[in-house]
Write a protein that holds these residues in place. Structure first.
Motif, PDB file in Angstrom:
ATOM      1  N   VAL A 254       0.856  -1.187   0.000  1.00 34.70           N
ATOM      2  CA  VAL A 254       0.000   0.000   0.000  1.00 34.70           C
ATOM      3  C   VAL A 254       0.892   1.236   0.000  1.00 34.70           C
ATOM      4  N   THR A 255       1.096   1.794  -1.185  1.00 37.73           N
ATOM      5  CA  THR A 255       1.978   2.948  -1.341  1.00 37.73           C
ATOM      6  C   THR A 255       1.387   4.037  -2.225  1.00 37.73           C
ATOM      7  N   ALA A 256       0.418   3.713  -3.081  1.00 39.69           N
ATOM      8  CA  ALA A 256      -0.098   4.666  -4.058  1.00 39.69           C
ATOM      9  C   ALA A 256      -1.447   5.229  -3.627  1.00 39.69           C
ATOM     10  N   PRO A 257      -1.766   6.471  -4.016  1.00 44.83           N
ATOM     11  CA  PRO A 257      -3.072   7.046  -3.682  1.00 44.83           C
ATOM     12  C   PRO A 257      -4.221   6.152  -4.118  1.00 44.83           C
ATOM     13  N   GLY A 258      -5.207   6.000  -3.232  1.00 46.72           N
ATOM     14  CA  GLY A 258      -6.356   5.144  -3.498  1.00 46.72           C
ATOM     15  C   GLY A 258      -6.221   3.763  -2.918  1.00 46.72           C
ATOM     16  N   SER A 266      -4.798  -6.745  16.984  1.00 55.32           N
ATOM     17  CA  SER A 266      -5.421  -6.590  18.302  1.00 55.32           C
ATOM     18  C   SER A 266      -6.527  -5.556  18.241  1.00 55.32           C
ATOM     19  N   THR A 267      -6.283  -4.537  17.427  1.00 55.38           N
ATOM     20  CA  THR A 267      -7.333  -3.587  17.084  1.00 55.38           C
ATOM     21  C   THR A 267      -7.419  -3.540  15.568  1.00 55.38           C
ATOM     22  N   MET A 268      -8.521  -3.046  15.049  1.00 54.34           N
ATOM     23  CA  MET A 268      -8.598  -2.807  13.616  1.00 54.34           C
ATOM     24  C   MET A 268      -7.936  -1.468  13.329  1.00 54.34           C
ATOM     25  N   PHE A 269      -7.070  -1.451  12.317  1.00 52.68           N
ATOM     26  CA  PHE A 269      -6.480  -0.185  11.891  1.00 52.68           C
ATOM     27  C   PHE A 269      -6.576  -0.081  10.384  1.00 52.68           C
ATOM     28  N   TYR A 270      -6.896   1.118   9.925  1.00 51.18           N
ATOM     29  CA  TYR A 270      -7.112   1.379   8.496  1.00 51.18           C
ATOM     30  C   TYR A 270      -6.216   2.535   8.080  1.00 51.18           C
ATOM     31  N   ILE A 271      -5.491   2.349   6.988  1.00 52.85           N
ATOM     32  CA  ILE A 271      -4.687   3.424   6.403  1.00 52.85           C
ATOM     33  C   ILE A 271      -4.985   3.487   4.913  1.00 52.85           C
ATOM     34  N   GLN A 272      -5.285   4.683   4.445  1.00 48.05           N
ATOM     35  CA  GLN A 272      -5.502   4.898   3.012  1.00 48.05           C
ATOM     36  C   GLN A 272      -4.583   6.014   2.543  1.00 48.05           C
ATOM     37  N   VAL A 273      -3.824   5.747   1.497  1.00 47.61           N
ATOM     38  CA  VAL A 273      -2.954   6.761   0.927  1.00 47.61           C
ATOM     39  C   VAL A 273      -3.773   7.689   0.046  1.00 47.61           C
ATOM     40  N   VAL A 274      -3.556   8.991   0.199  1.00 47.73           N
ATOM     41  CA  VAL A 274      -4.269   9.988  -0.604  1.00 47.73           C
ATOM     42  C   VAL A 274      -3.265  10.953  -1.208  1.00 47.73           C
ATOM     43  N   GLU A 409      -8.966   0.399  -3.662  1.00 42.05           N
ATOM     44  CA  GLU A 409      -8.549  -0.971  -3.410  1.00 42.05           C
ATOM     45  C   GLU A 409      -8.266  -1.132  -1.924  1.00 42.05           C
ATOM     46  N   VAL A 410      -8.737  -2.250  -1.353  1.00 40.48           N
ATOM     47  CA  VAL A 410      -8.525  -2.529   0.066  1.00 40.48           C
ATOM     48  C   VAL A 410      -7.754  -3.837   0.196  1.00 40.48           C
ATOM     49  N   ARG A 411      -6.601  -3.768   0.873  1.00 37.77           N
ATOM     50  CA  ARG A 411      -5.796  -4.966   1.116  1.00 37.77           C
ATOM     51  C   ARG A 411      -5.887  -5.324   2.592  1.00 37.77           C
ATOM     52  N   ALA A 412      -6.253  -6.562   2.868  1.00 36.38           N
ATOM     53  CA  ALA A 412      -6.442  -7.030   4.234  1.00 36.38           C
ATOM     54  C   ALA A 412      -5.202  -7.756   4.726  1.00 36.38           C
ATOM     55  N   VAL A 413      -4.769  -7.415   5.939  1.00 34.35           N
ATOM     56  CA  VAL A 413      -3.582  -8.030   6.524  1.00 34.35           C
ATOM     57  C   VAL A 413      -3.840  -8.292   8.001  1.00 34.35           C
ATOM     58  N   GLY A 414      -2.895  -8.958   8.651  1.00 32.51           N
ATOM     59  CA  GLY A 414      -2.981  -9.181  10.092  1.00 32.51           C
ATOM     60  C   GLY A 414      -3.415 -10.589  10.423  1.00 32.51           C
TER      61      GLY A 414
END
Length: 509
Positions: A254-258, A266-274, A409-414
């Motif tokens: 996850v490096t490009a905008p969008g 342990s918690t849900m965390f969301y990061i989106q590049v803009v 695009e959403v990439r799921a990890v963890g």
């Protein structure tokens, strides 16, 4: 020429992980070390930094060197990440003066949030920092330390984050990346990219905070003292590092905008590049890891922590059976929950068991099982817990849609991605496809790449795409959509109708 390697170490809530990789991204050795989450009082969450952070780092690096039989001199660079944002007071030698106060699951600074909002003004804080104060913010926790433990505050040479602590112990330099600094609300001036002297007034002097740089910049080099503790070679470059979630986003490409990362930890965390700063009080914003990039972030307070609580409190016989060599307790619970119909036959869970971070930013929110009948079983409850997290994730996508910032695009990890029925529930509830890398090694893998980037071994952050393996798609099933839409409406309405009672319940008598 001898092959060179990259080392990445990540410190998590319950365990630390390390990885040694080639420049092509091939894994040579991995190591995992568990540690304890300390809950000394209701609403408090802490770590013993000396033991859980530095102790884990030293043990992991020595194990990686021993198992791989690679000479320390062949490690080209070291990258670290850790849980965050956290607050740790240290002395001149970077020795902890108390346990570290953790991120948004620690809600001790509610009164300090109110005090700062009243004193500085919510509009001023948001305009200068790009964020509203919440239980995730470090500033109120520093103020809490100043008010409640004044002797400790007075002795502190610095107040640092977890990555700063590791970096200082390795190199002697006290550094923090811009992404992490943005979580020190209200101290970081987003536009200036520095600590705001006026913003720090009445909380802490700017010189008692770490120096700020970009994530992959070289912070310093391994000192002789660090070599003695870790086995790494003196002079090895160490990058500034970042918070674990951001490093994990990089590990998934996850490096490009969008592009966005949805981390099931342990918690849900969301990061989106803009491609531009996007601000909304319900979410968090920050510079991303590289100059010229920005990020929108979000985080729920209890996801993996909640499933762990459920397993330990309500499925102890499964835990005991696993300890004797039986099936994974999580795997068994997931299979049982998957057999329950979507919607858990009328059961809705609000997963606010440690308050809630985004989009509510309400540390006084509380968990709810709603709709219980005598027909419901443990399996119903567990499915409802998993679906409750799904509704919380959908709530965030609702907000992103409202502000015209939906991800491409959403990439799921963890660790939670191992529970495929859960991933399917989330995709069905949220109506979003999730891409899951075939190999997910987590934040430590991203740390290793960032270390290589910082030392010039890679030309661009987009080179991580060569490390990311095959992606599997978890597409939403349209069949349960009407049922989930109705449940989501109830989920959203249930909090609004009960939040005053939640706040009343949490008031001290």
């Amino acid at each position: 020429m001898e092959e060179r390697y990259l080392l990445g170490v990540d410190i998590g809530t319950y365990e630390s992980k390390g990885v040694l990789v080639t420049l092509a991204g091939d894994v040579v050795a991995t190591a995992v070390r568990p540690h304890e989450l300390l809950l000394p009082r209701q609403g408090w969450a802490e770590h013993d930094a000396e033991r859980a952070w530095w102790g884990d780092f030293c043990a992991i690096t020595r194990e990686l060197l021993e198992t791989s039989r690679i000479a320390p001199e062949r490690i080209a660079a070291v990258g670290c990440s850790a849980i965050g944002p956290v607050m740790l007071p240290v002395d001149e030698a970077c020795r902890p003066l108390r346990n570290a106060v953790l991120y948004g699951i620690d809600t001790r600074a509610v009164e300090e949030i109110r005090e700062l909002d009243a004193r500085m003004g919510t509009e001023t804080i948001f305009a200068r920092t790009g964020n509203a104060l919440s239980s995730q913010s470090v500033g109120p926790k520093i103020l809490w330390l100043r008010k409640h433990e004044p002797e400790c505050y007075a002795k502190a040479a610095k107040i640092v984050a977890a990555t700063t602590f590791l970096c200082a112990r390795l190199t002697g330099r006290c550094m923090l990346d811009h992404y992490s600094a943005s979580c020190f609300v209200p101290l970081y001036d987003m536009a200036a990219g520095t600590w705001g002297k006026d913003l720090c007034e009445g909380i802490i002097e700017p010189e008692r905070l770490p120096d700020i740089a970009w994530t992959s910049e070289i912070a310093g080099r391994i000192t002789p003292e660090a070599e003695a503790a870790t086995g790494l070679a003196t002079g090895t470059p160490v990058i500034v590092g970042t918070i674990d979630a951001a490093a994990e986003a990089v590990s998934a490409g996850v490096t490009a905008p969008g592009q966005a990362m949805l981390m099931y930890g342990s918690t849900m965390f969301y990061i989106q590049v803009v491609d531009r700063p996007v601000r909304d009080r319900r979410l968090w914003s920050a510079p991303y890891l590289f100059p010229g990039t920005s990020a929108i972030m979000a985080g729920m307070a209890t996801t993996g922590v909640l499933t762990r609580w459920f397993r330990d409190m309500l499925a102890r016989e499964l835990v005991e059976a696993e300890a004797k060599g039986g099936e994974s307790a999580y795997g068994r619970l997931a299979a049982l929950a998957a057999a329950i119909p979507p919607g858990a036959e009328g059961l809705v869970v609000l997963p606010y068991f440690s308050g809630e971070r985004t989009p509510l930013n309400d540390p006084q929110a509380r968990g709810v099982f709603f709709g219980l009948t005598l027909s419901h079983t443990r399996e119903h409850l567990y499915r409802a817990v998993l679906e409750g997290v799904g509704h919380g994730i959908r709530h965030h996508f609702d907000v992103l849609d409202e502000i015209d910032a939906a991800p491409l695009e959403v990439r799921a990890v963890g660790g939670g991605t191992k529970n495929r029925p859960w991933l399917q529930m989330v995709s069905d509830i949220a109506g979003r496809a999730q891409l899951v890398p075939a190999v997910t090694l987590g934040a430590s893998y991203g740390d290793a790449f960032l270390a290589g980037l910082g030392t010039g071994l890679f030309a661009s952050y987009s080179d991580i795409s060569r490390w990311v393996r095959r992606l599997e798609t978890v597409a939403p099933d349209p069949a349960p959509k009407p049922l989930y839409d109705r449940a989501h409406r109830i989920y959203r309405d249930l909090y609004e109708r009960t939040k005053d009672l939640m706040h009343d319940l949490t008031q001290e008598v």
